[in-house]
Scaffold this motif. Structure first.
Motif, PDB file in Angstrom:
ATOM      1  N   ARG A  19       2.298  -3.013  -0.712  1.00 53.01           N
ATOM      2  CA  ARG A  19       2.424  -2.856  -1.772  1.00 53.01           C
ATOM      3  C   ARG A  19       3.042  -4.215  -1.802  1.00 53.01           C
ATOM      4  O   ARG A  19       4.637  -4.094  -1.104  1.00 53.01           O
ATOM      5  N   LYS A  20       2.788  -5.071  -2.745  1.00 48.32           N
ATOM      6  CA  LYS A  20       3.660  -6.226  -3.077  1.00 48.32           C
ATOM      7  C   LYS A  20       4.898  -5.890  -3.555  1.00 48.32           C
ATOM      8  O   LYS A  20       4.401  -5.516  -5.254  1.00 48.32           O
ATOM      9  N   THR A  21       6.062  -5.300  -3.327  1.00 50.49           N
ATOM     10  CA  THR A  21       6.932  -5.876  -3.982  1.00 50.49           C
ATOM     11  C   THR A  21       8.240  -6.320  -4.555  1.00 50.49           C
ATOM     12  O   THR A  21       9.095  -6.763  -3.500  1.00 50.49           O
ATOM     13  N   VAL A  50      11.002   5.834  -9.582  1.00 48.38           N
ATOM     14  CA  VAL A  50       9.784   7.529  -9.433  1.00 48.38           C
ATOM     15  C   VAL A  50       9.759   8.268  -7.874  1.00 48.38           C
ATOM     16  O   VAL A  50       9.377   9.500  -7.950  1.00 48.38           O
ATOM     17  N   LEU A  51       9.818   7.646  -6.891  1.00 52.13           N
ATOM     18  CA  LEU A  51       9.839   8.270  -5.853  1.00 52.13           C
ATOM     19  C   LEU A  51      10.702   9.395  -5.817  1.00 52.13           C
ATOM     20  O   LEU A  51      11.061  10.908  -5.250  1.00 52.13           O
ATOM     21  N   HIS A 111       7.446  12.281   1.368  1.00 51.62           N
ATOM     22  CA  HIS A 111       6.208  12.440   0.667  1.00 51.62           C
ATOM     23  C   HIS A 111       5.974  10.523   0.335  1.00 51.62           C
ATOM     24  O   HIS A 111       7.225   9.932   0.489  1.00 51.62           O
ATOM     25  N   GLY A 112       5.010  10.719   0.094  1.00 52.92           N
ATOM     26  CA  GLY A 112       5.053   9.441  -0.828  1.00 52.92           C
ATOM     27  C   GLY A 112       4.834   9.416  -1.663  1.00 52.92           C
ATOM     28  O   GLY A 112       5.552  10.943  -2.645  1.00 52.92           O
ATOM     29  N   GLY A 113       3.760   8.483  -2.486  1.00 55.12           N
ATOM     30  CA  GLY A 113       3.826   8.155  -4.172  1.00 55.12           C
ATOM     31  C   GLY A 113       3.482   7.945  -5.052  1.00 55.12           C
ATOM     32  O   GLY A 113       3.759   7.050  -5.665  1.00 55.12           O
ATOM     33  N   GLY A 114       2.331   7.109  -4.357  1.00 56.77           N
ATOM     34  CA  GLY A 114       1.474   5.249  -4.603  1.00 56.77           C
ATOM     35  C   GLY A 114       1.202   5.763  -6.277  1.00 56.77           C
ATOM     36  O   GLY A 114       1.124   4.508  -6.557  1.00 56.77           O
ATOM     37  N   LYS A 115       0.472   6.728  -5.657  1.00 53.94           N
ATOM     38  CA  LYS A 115      -0.279   7.031  -7.154  1.00 53.94           C
ATOM     39  C   LYS A 115       0.061   6.488  -8.203  1.00 53.94           C
ATOM     40  O   LYS A 115      -0.114   6.384  -9.901  1.00 53.94           O
ATOM     41  N   GLU A 116       1.126   7.515  -8.074  1.00 51.19           N
ATOM     42  CA  GLU A 116       2.157   7.644  -9.140  1.00 51.19           C
ATOM     43  C   GLU A 116       2.851   6.509  -9.957  1.00 51.19           C
ATOM     44  O   GLU A 116       3.316   5.825 -10.937  1.00 51.19           O
ATOM     45  N   ILE A 117       3.929   5.700  -8.302  1.00 46.57           N
ATOM     46  CA  ILE A 117       4.137   4.066  -8.689  1.00 46.57           C
ATOM     47  C   ILE A 117       3.263   3.285  -9.619  1.00 46.57           C
ATOM     48  O   ILE A 117       3.876   2.749 -10.082  1.00 46.57           O
TER      49      ILE A 117
END
Length: 299
Positions: free
Chosen positions: A91-93, A104-105, A67-73
């Motif tokens: 995403r610059k992290t 979050v993930l 799974h992802g979670g980009g929007k939540e991150i």
């Protein structure tokens, strides 16, 4: 007995009979499901996806969810007072963002475990750090340093095989470590492709926010239901594929050329899209397969 009840019962029976050859063909085979997009933020769609994957498990498949979670991150990064930054779609992290992403993930991961177990199937949530599953190198975007973003260089699938053997459903979040044991965020599509290659999955399914691959992206009527690798390459070279679909399609081709039998790109906004694609003759998304692969009940 009421004829309406009989008719409805026969319709359900026909659906089950149509699904039977697929269940026979893929029994005990591994299927990797990359779960992301709108289906992760809409609670009803989320429930449908988990129901689909759980059903696959109960009829004999060996599913693995990545799974992802980009929007939540992004939401939590904004809550911390930072502005999410992206370079060429990545995403610059920095260190703080990496901490937020992992938190979050992990939260998303355990919520999916909970939903699966509510349906009576035992699930185990892990990250790419567990059991040395995903080892990475630092990834650059066009030569630019984008922080703790990882490029997968090695997959150790032992933990996945062990979980599948013990009848668990593995749920993987895309976080890995480098040789110095530093933590890196990984693109979920890349993680799904790498894991599918490593376990030689029978199927790799991407849940996205589009219907599939189009011959002409501006014309929904040009949706391609079945796509051979050579044709996919032509579409990429001709410039018909762009945006986020380009790296996704490249990953699909790489997966097929490295042991994955078939890749499906599906619209996760459609309820029960996984079941409709895998268990029906028509399907609803785009199935990508090798040039020499035989079609399977898609007449």
């Amino acid at each position: 007995m009421d004829t309406k009840i009989i008719s409805e019962g026969l319709q359900k029976a026909e659906v089950l009979i149509e699904a039977l050859p697929y269940i026979q063909r893929f029994n005990r085979k591994i299927i990797v499901v990359k779960y992301g997009g709108s289906a992760m933020v809409d609670e009803e769609l989320k429930r449908h996806v988990i129901q689909d994957v759980t059903l696959l498990k109960l009829v004999g498949f060996k599913p693995i969810i990545v799974h992802g979670g980009g929007k939540e991150i992004s939401r939590w990064v904004e809550k911390s007072g930072k502005e999410p930054e992206f370079v060429n779609g990545l995403r610059k992290t920095d260190e703080e963002t990496m901490e937020i992403a992992e938190m979050v993930l992990g939260r998303v991961n355990k919520s999916l475990v909970q939903m699966v177990q509510e349906l009576g199937v035992l699930a185990v949530g892990i990250s790419g750090k567990d059991g040395g599953l995903l080892k990475v190198d630092k990834k650059y975007s066009g030569g630019q340093d984008i922080g703790y973003v990882g490029e997968i260089k090695e997959v150790n699938p032992k933990i996945l095989y062990d979980l599948l053997e013990k009848d668990f459903l593995p749920i993987v979040c895309p976080v890995g470590m480098d040789d110095n044991f530093d933590t890196y965020n990984i693109n979920a599509d890349d993680a799904a492709c790498a894991i599918a290659r490593a376990v030689e999955a029978e199927k790799l399914a991407f849940l996205t926010d589009i219907e599939g691959v189009y011959k002409d992206p501006k014309d929904p009527a040009t949706l391609i239901s079945e796509l051979k690798v050579s044709h996919a390459r032509e579409l990429m070279v001709d410039g018909n594929i762009g945006g986020g679909m380009l790296p996704k399609l490249a990953g699909c081709i790489d997966a097929i050329e490295n042991g994955v039998s078939r890749v499906h790109i599906l619209d996760g906004r459609i309820a029960h899209c996984l079941l409709l694609e895998i268990f029906t003759n028509k399907g609803i998304g785009t199935a990508i397969l090798g040039d020499q692969a035989e079609r399977f009940f898609k007449e």
